[in-house]
Scaffold this motif. Sequence first.
Motif, PDB file in Angstrom:
ATOM      1  N   ARG A  73       0.771  -1.355  -0.090  1.00 48.27           N
ATOM      2  CA  ARG A  73       0.031  -0.042  -0.067  1.00 48.27           C
ATOM      3  C   ARG A  73       0.901   1.292  -0.005  1.00 48.27           C
ATOM      4  O   ARG A  73       0.479   2.091  -0.736  1.00 48.27           O
ATOM      5  CB  ARG A  73      -0.888   0.020   1.341  1.00 48.27           C
ATOM      6  CG  ARG A  73      -2.100  -0.794   1.043  1.00 48.27           C
ATOM      7  CD  ARG A  73      -3.339  -0.264   1.087  1.00 48.27           C
ATOM      8  NE  ARG A  73      -4.110  -1.455   0.924  1.00 48.27           N
ATOM      9  CZ  ARG A  73      -5.184  -1.475   0.150  1.00 48.27           C
ATOM     10  NH1 ARG A  73      -5.060  -0.958  -1.220  1.00 48.27           N
ATOM     11  NH2 ARG A  73      -5.948  -2.552  -0.238  1.00 48.27           N
ATOM     12  N   THR A  74       2.109   1.502   0.938  1.00 52.39           N
ATOM     13  CA  THR A  74       2.860   2.473   0.769  1.00 52.39           C
ATOM     14  C   THR A  74       3.563   2.799  -0.335  1.00 52.39           C
ATOM     15  O   THR A  74       4.009   4.096  -0.513  1.00 52.39           O
ATOM     16  CB  THR A  74       3.767   2.268   1.815  1.00 52.39           C
ATOM     17  OG1 THR A  74       4.261   1.285   1.882  1.00 52.39           O
ATOM     18  CG2 THR A  74       2.916   2.403   3.272  1.00 52.39           C
ATOM     19  N   ASP A  75       3.549   2.097  -1.497  1.00 49.27           N
ATOM     20  CA  ASP A  75       4.173   2.185  -2.588  1.00 49.27           C
ATOM     21  C   ASP A  75       3.373   3.254  -3.352  1.00 49.27           C
ATOM     22  O   ASP A  75       3.747   3.810  -4.521  1.00 49.27           O
ATOM     23  CB  ASP A  75       4.177   0.990  -3.772  1.00 49.27           C
ATOM     24  CG  ASP A  75       5.388  -0.002  -2.798  1.00 49.27           C
ATOM     25  OD1 ASP A  75       6.355   0.427  -2.433  1.00 49.27           O
ATOM     26  OD2 ASP A  75       5.320  -1.066  -3.132  1.00 49.27           O
ATOM     27  N   GLY A  76       2.127   3.250  -3.044  1.00 53.77           N
ATOM     28  CA  GLY A  76       1.073   4.324  -3.751  1.00 53.77           C
ATOM     29  C   GLY A  76       1.546   5.716  -3.549  1.00 53.77           C
ATOM     30  O   GLY A  76       2.149   6.229  -2.639  1.00 53.77           O
ATOM     31  N   GLY A  77       1.190   6.431  -4.476  1.00 52.56           N
ATOM     32  CA  GLY A  77       1.726   8.062  -4.015  1.00 52.56           C
ATOM     33  C   GLY A  77       2.160   8.756  -5.285  1.00 52.56           C
ATOM     34  O   GLY A  77       2.072   8.188  -6.446  1.00 52.56           O
ATOM     35  N   GLU A  78       2.575   9.891  -5.387  1.00 49.10           N
ATOM     36  CA  GLU A  78       2.884  10.700  -6.655  1.00 49.10           C
ATOM     37  C   GLU A  78       4.561  10.550  -6.241  1.00 49.10           C
ATOM     38  O   GLU A  78       5.469  10.842  -5.127  1.00 49.10           O
ATOM     39  CB  GLU A  78       2.584  12.289  -6.403  1.00 49.10           C
ATOM     40  CG  GLU A  78       3.096  13.117  -7.432  1.00 49.10           C
ATOM     41  CD  GLU A  78       2.686  14.505  -7.361  1.00 49.10           C
ATOM     42  OE1 GLU A  78       1.774  14.733  -8.261  1.00 49.10           O
ATOM     43  OE2 GLU A  78       3.116  15.215  -6.428  1.00 49.10           O
ATOM     44  N   TYR A  79       5.092  10.172  -7.344  1.00 49.07           N
ATOM     45  CA  TYR A  79       6.602  10.053  -7.746  1.00 49.07           C
ATOM     46  C   TYR A  79       6.976  11.271  -8.824  1.00 49.07           C
ATOM     47  O   TYR A  79       6.203  11.859  -9.415  1.00 49.07           O
ATOM     48  CB  TYR A  79       7.100   8.828  -7.984  1.00 49.07           C
ATOM     49  CG  TYR A  79       6.900   7.667  -7.340  1.00 49.07           C
ATOM     50  CD1 TYR A  79       7.843   7.096  -6.744  1.00 49.07           C
ATOM     51  CD2 TYR A  79       5.523   7.028  -7.204  1.00 49.07           C
ATOM     52  CE1 TYR A  79       7.712   6.089  -5.720  1.00 49.07           C
ATOM     53  CE2 TYR A  79       5.265   6.037  -6.190  1.00 49.07           C
ATOM     54  CZ  TYR A  79       6.308   5.710  -5.573  1.00 49.07           C
ATOM     55  OH  TYR A  79       6.053   4.475  -4.639  1.00 49.07           O
ATOM     56  N   LYS A  80       8.371  11.630  -8.678  1.00 43.10           N
ATOM     57  CA  LYS A  80       8.830  12.638  -9.534  1.00 43.10           C
ATOM     58  C   LYS A  80      10.147  12.270 -10.038  1.00 43.10           C
ATOM     59  O   LYS A  80      10.985  11.818  -9.042  1.00 43.10           O
ATOM     60  CB  LYS A  80       9.057  14.039  -8.720  1.00 43.10           C
ATOM     61  CG  LYS A  80       9.922  15.041  -9.190  1.00 43.10           C
ATOM     62  CD  LYS A  80      10.024  15.985  -8.427  1.00 43.10           C
ATOM     63  CE  LYS A  80      10.831  17.422  -9.376  1.00 43.10           C
ATOM     64  NZ  LYS A  80      11.081  18.348  -8.281  1.00 43.10           N
TER      65      LYS A  80
ATOM     66  N   GLN B 113       4.748  11.172 -11.695  1.00 45.64           N
ATOM     67  CA  GLN B 113       3.979   9.855 -12.153  1.00 45.64           C
ATOM     68  C   GLN B 113       3.084   9.535 -10.636  1.00 45.64           C
ATOM     69  O   GLN B 113       3.605   9.788  -9.660  1.00 45.64           O
ATOM     70  CB  GLN B 113       4.572   8.612 -12.323  1.00 45.64           C
ATOM     71  CG  GLN B 113       5.588   8.762 -13.450  1.00 45.64           C
ATOM     72  CD  GLN B 113       6.881   9.375 -13.324  1.00 45.64           C
ATOM     73  OE1 GLN B 113       7.496   9.368 -11.907  1.00 45.64           O
ATOM     74  NE2 GLN B 113       7.579   9.988 -14.226  1.00 45.64           N
ATOM     75  N   GLN B 114       1.895   9.419 -10.897  1.00 45.76           N
ATOM     76  CA  GLN B 114       0.875   8.868  -9.797  1.00 45.76           C
ATOM     77  C   GLN B 114       0.679   7.345  -9.799  1.00 45.76           C
ATOM     78  O   GLN B 114       0.138   6.829 -10.809  1.00 45.76           O
ATOM     79  CB  GLN B 114      -0.305   9.739 -10.065  1.00 45.76           C
ATOM     80  CG  GLN B 114      -1.402   9.309  -8.796  1.00 45.76           C
ATOM     81  CD  GLN B 114      -0.813   9.670  -7.543  1.00 45.76           C
ATOM     82  OE1 GLN B 114      -0.276  10.998  -7.328  1.00 45.76           O
ATOM     83  NE2 GLN B 114      -1.107   9.339  -6.286  1.00 45.76           N
ATOM     84  N   LEU B 115       0.820   6.703  -8.513  1.00 49.12           N
ATOM     85  CA  LEU B 115       0.773   5.224  -8.503  1.00 49.12           C
ATOM     86  C   LEU B 115      -0.090   5.114  -7.753  1.00 49.12           C
ATOM     87  O   LEU B 115      -0.276   5.536  -6.410  1.00 49.12           O
ATOM     88  CB  LEU B 115       2.274   4.670  -8.117  1.00 49.12           C
ATOM     89  CG  LEU B 115       2.283   3.026  -7.650  1.00 49.12           C
ATOM     90  CD1 LEU B 115       1.597   2.269  -9.016  1.00 49.12           C
ATOM     91  CD2 LEU B 115       3.483   2.700  -7.412  1.00 49.12           C
ATOM     92  N   THR B 116      -1.200   4.144  -7.894  1.00 50.73           N
ATOM     93  CA  THR B 116      -2.451   3.854  -7.179  1.00 50.73           C
ATOM     94  C   THR B 116      -2.272   2.302  -7.051  1.00 50.73           C
ATOM     95  O   THR B 116      -1.938   1.397  -7.892  1.00 50.73           O
ATOM     96  CB  THR B 116      -3.615   4.122  -7.646  1.00 50.73           C
ATOM     97  OG1 THR B 116      -3.587   5.510  -7.950  1.00 50.73           O
ATOM     98  CG2 THR B 116      -4.830   3.947  -6.822  1.00 50.73           C
ATOM     99  N   ILE B 117      -2.338   1.807  -5.839  1.00 53.13           N
ATOM    100  CA  ILE B 117      -2.386   0.396  -5.364  1.00 53.13           C
ATOM    101  C   ILE B 117      -3.661  -0.141  -5.225  1.00 53.13           C
ATOM    102  O   ILE B 117      -4.349   0.523  -4.459  1.00 53.13           O
ATOM    103  CB  ILE B 117      -1.207   0.047  -4.192  1.00 53.13           C
ATOM    104  CG1 ILE B 117       0.007   0.675  -4.417  1.00 53.13           C
ATOM    105  CG2 ILE B 117      -1.274  -1.374  -3.955  1.00 53.13           C
ATOM    106  CD1 ILE B 117       0.835   0.006  -5.406  1.00 53.13           C
ATOM    107  N   GLN B 118      -4.199  -1.132  -5.904  1.00 53.19           N
ATOM    108  CA  GLN B 118      -5.428  -1.457  -5.762  1.00 53.19           C
ATOM    109  C   GLN B 118      -5.457  -2.891  -5.342  1.00 53.19           C
ATOM    110  O   GLN B 118      -4.657  -3.827  -5.391  1.00 53.19           O
ATOM    111  CB  GLN B 118      -6.128  -1.461  -7.224  1.00 53.19           C
ATOM    112  CG  GLN B 118      -6.095  -0.346  -7.819  1.00 53.19           C
ATOM    113  CD  GLN B 118      -6.771  -0.214  -9.346  1.00 53.19           C
ATOM    114  OE1 GLN B 118      -6.282  -1.250 -10.149  1.00 53.19           O
ATOM    115  NE2 GLN B 118      -7.573   0.696  -9.675  1.00 53.19           N
TER     116      GLN B 118
END
Length: 121
Positions: A91-98, A114-119
């Motif tokens: 879950r904590t891999d989700g978020g905004e990356y630059k 890049q925006q990563l969403t964990i489902q």
Amino acid sequence: MPKKLYFVPKCSGVETHCDGRQNGAQCFGALGGTLVLQLMDKASEIHKYQWTKNGTIILEGRNNKTSFNRIENRLLFTPSDGIFRINNLIRTDGGEYKLETFGSYGKSTGSRFQQLTIQGK
């Protein structure tokens, strides 16, 4: 009657692909799965790069070599093709990356988000 043998492949999760070369890319990954992210074309064309999340450096490289990898036990970056893999997504891999790139004199040559969403459950 002879016994039948069945081969059951071991599944380690879902693998999803995302093109992160466009600014604002929306990437989705399955909890426990693998994300294959096209982060750049070739790292050899970039003097220095940093990939960060919330100001923390996740990946850093210089002159076609990775010099820092914060989550190396789950992350693999291949500089020759710019592909970045995160295995066993949490879950904590989700978020905004630059992703920020730098020229030979240390000056920023651009950045992309890049925006990563964990489902998953």
